[in-house]
Design a protein around this motif. Structure first.
Motif, PDB file in Angstrom:
ATOM      1  N   LYS A 102      33.974  22.331  26.004  1.00 38.32           N
ATOM      2  CA  LYS A 102      33.883  21.904  27.338  1.00 38.32           C
ATOM      3  C   LYS A 102      34.051  20.783  27.662  1.00 38.32           C
ATOM      4  CE  LYS A 102      29.831  23.762  29.169  1.00 38.32           C
ATOM      5  NZ  LYS A 102      28.445  23.951  28.763  1.00 38.32           N
ATOM      6  N   TYR A 103      34.150  19.628  26.587  1.00 39.70           N
ATOM      7  CA  TYR A 103      34.155  18.359  26.997  1.00 39.70           C
ATOM      8  C   TYR A 103      35.562  17.728  26.112  1.00 39.70           C
ATOM      9  CZ  TYR A 103      29.586  19.580  28.137  1.00 39.70           C
ATOM     10  OH  TYR A 103      28.738  20.180  28.799  1.00 39.70           O
ATOM     11  N   CYS A 104      35.972  16.471  26.515  1.00 46.40           N
ATOM     12  CA  CYS A 104      37.321  15.899  25.645  1.00 46.40           C
ATOM     13  C   CYS A 104      36.611  15.197  24.606  1.00 46.40           C
ATOM     14  CB  CYS A 104      37.935  15.362  26.778  1.00 46.40           C
ATOM     15  SG  CYS A 104      37.344  13.709  27.405  1.00 46.40           S
ATOM     16  N   SER A 105      35.462  14.683  24.508  1.00 44.91           N
ATOM     17  CA  SER A 105      35.106  13.580  23.634  1.00 44.91           C
ATOM     18  C   SER A 105      33.656  13.778  23.612  1.00 44.91           C
ATOM     19  CB  SER A 105      35.413  12.292  24.063  1.00 44.91           C
ATOM     20  OG  SER A 105      34.695  12.168  25.506  1.00 44.91           O
TER      21      SER A 105
ATOM     22  N   CYS B 200      31.899  12.181  26.411  1.00 45.42           N
ATOM     23  CA  CYS B 200      31.766  13.058  27.783  1.00 45.42           C
ATOM     24  C   CYS B 200      30.602  14.150  27.353  1.00 45.42           C
ATOM     25  CB  CYS B 200      32.924  13.813  27.952  1.00 45.42           C
ATOM     26  SG  CYS B 200      34.000  12.794  28.735  1.00 45.42           S
ATOM     27  N   ARG B 201      30.467  14.369  26.013  1.00 47.27           N
ATOM     28  CA  ARG B 201      29.320  15.491  25.579  1.00 47.27           C
ATOM     29  C   ARG B 201      28.035  14.912  25.900  1.00 47.27           C
ATOM     30  NH1 ARG B 201      29.917  19.548  22.269  1.00 47.27           N
ATOM     31  NH2 ARG B 201      31.680  18.719  21.606  1.00 47.27           N
ATOM     32  N   ALA B 202      28.118  13.566  25.555  1.00 48.18           N
ATOM     33  CA  ALA B 202      26.900  12.956  25.715  1.00 48.18           C
ATOM     34  C   ALA B 202      26.397  12.654  27.110  1.00 48.18           C
ATOM     35  CB  ALA B 202      26.646  11.702  25.190  1.00 48.18           C
ATOM     36  N   ASP B 203      27.305  12.319  28.072  1.00 48.16           N
ATOM     37  CA  ASP B 203      26.929  12.126  29.431  1.00 48.16           C
ATOM     38  C   ASP B 203      26.483  13.508  30.057  1.00 48.16           C
ATOM     39  OD1 ASP B 203      27.884   9.530  29.535  1.00 48.16           O
ATOM     40  OD2 ASP B 203      29.698   9.741  30.849  1.00 48.16           O
ATOM     41  N   ALA B 204      26.998  14.480  29.553  1.00 51.79           N
ATOM     42  CA  ALA B 204      26.765  16.007  30.315  1.00 51.79           C
ATOM     43  C   ALA B 204      25.245  16.118  30.040  1.00 51.79           C
ATOM     44  CB  ALA B 204      27.554  17.250  29.474  1.00 51.79           C
ATOM     45  N   ARG B 205      24.733  15.397  28.978  1.00 46.88           N
ATOM     46  CA  ARG B 205      23.338  15.808  28.740  1.00 46.88           C
ATOM     47  C   ARG B 205      22.300  15.116  29.988  1.00 46.88           C
ATOM     48  NH1 ARG B 205      24.054  14.706  23.350  1.00 46.88           N
ATOM     49  NH2 ARG B 205      24.783  16.612  21.946  1.00 46.88           N
ATOM     50  N   ARG B 206      22.955  14.010  30.295  1.00 44.88           N
ATOM     51  CA  ARG B 206      22.075  13.258  31.288  1.00 44.88           C
ATOM     52  C   ARG B 206      22.221  13.905  32.538  1.00 44.88           C
ATOM     53  NH1 ARG B 206      25.572   8.341  29.787  1.00 44.88           N
ATOM     54  NH2 ARG B 206      24.920   8.222  27.656  1.00 44.88           N
ATOM     55  N   ALA B 207      21.279  13.887  33.236  1.00 42.43           N
ATOM     56  CA  ALA B 207      21.480  14.865  34.536  1.00 42.43           C
ATOM     57  C   ALA B 207      21.985  13.999  35.621  1.00 42.43           C
ATOM     58  CB  ALA B 207      20.021  14.951  35.201  1.00 42.43           C
TER      59      ALA B 207
ATOM     60  N   VAL C 246      33.123  16.948  32.348  1.00 40.07           N
ATOM     61  CA  VAL C 246      32.712  15.554  32.778  1.00 40.07           C
ATOM     62  C   VAL C 246      33.491  14.779  33.304  1.00 40.07           C
ATOM     63  CG1 VAL C 246      31.440  13.388  31.998  1.00 40.07           C
ATOM     64  CG2 VAL C 246      30.604  15.756  31.075  1.00 40.07           C
ATOM     65  N   CYS C 247      34.650  14.454  32.623  1.00 40.08           N
ATOM     66  CA  CYS C 247      35.406  13.440  33.127  1.00 40.08           C
ATOM     67  C   CYS C 247      36.754  13.950  34.010  1.00 40.08           C
ATOM     68  CB  CYS C 247      36.206  12.265  32.179  1.00 40.08           C
ATOM     69  SG  CYS C 247      37.173  13.426  30.949  1.00 40.08           S
TER      70      CYS C 247
END
Ligand code: ZN
Length: 121
Positions: free
Chosen positions: A27-30, A33-40, A8-9
């Motif tokens: 795959k994600y640092c935090s 970022c994991r939550a952001d990845a769920r948003r299209a 993500v970042c």
């Protein structure tokens, strides 16, 4: 452990003991970022960076605001950090460099205004 960058970042992921067994799948640092990845993703920011760079001379650079204004002329400010994230992901893939004052900087730690350009050899 091989270096990894967040999907993500685009920042380097610091290895943590709790990931000992499943480092390959991290795959994600935090959590953020994991939550952001769920948003299209709202915009194809990586694609826009590539298009703007390709439209200019090979050795020129662009500012993140150029990218944000190109995709959302009336509401570009909220896109500044997403553009920086997209640029870091492209750095991780070797497609662009991030510079400050004309020098290539570490995208994981760079603070302040940046520019984006194609790698120079
Ligand atoms: Zn991240």
């Amino acid at each position: 452990m091989p270096d990894k960058t967040c999907a993500v970042c685009g920042r380097r992921i610091e290895w943590r003991k709790k990931w000992e067994r499943d480092w390959d799948s991290v795959k994600y640092c935090s959590d953020a970022c994991r939550a952001d990845a769920r948003r299209a993703p709202e915009h194809d920011l990586e694609g826009e960076i590539g298009r703007l760079l390709d439209a200019r001379a090979r050795d020129s650079s662009i500012c993140p605001s150029d990218v944000a204004r190109a995709v959302a002329p009336d509401d570009w400010r909220p896109l500044m950090e997403p553009v920086r994230r997209a640029a870091r992901r492209l750095v991780a893939r070797g497609e662009v460099e991030i510079t400050q004052g004309g020098s290539v900087v570490d995208p994981s730690t760079a603070k302040g205004p940046i520019r984006i350009r194609r790698p120079r050899t």
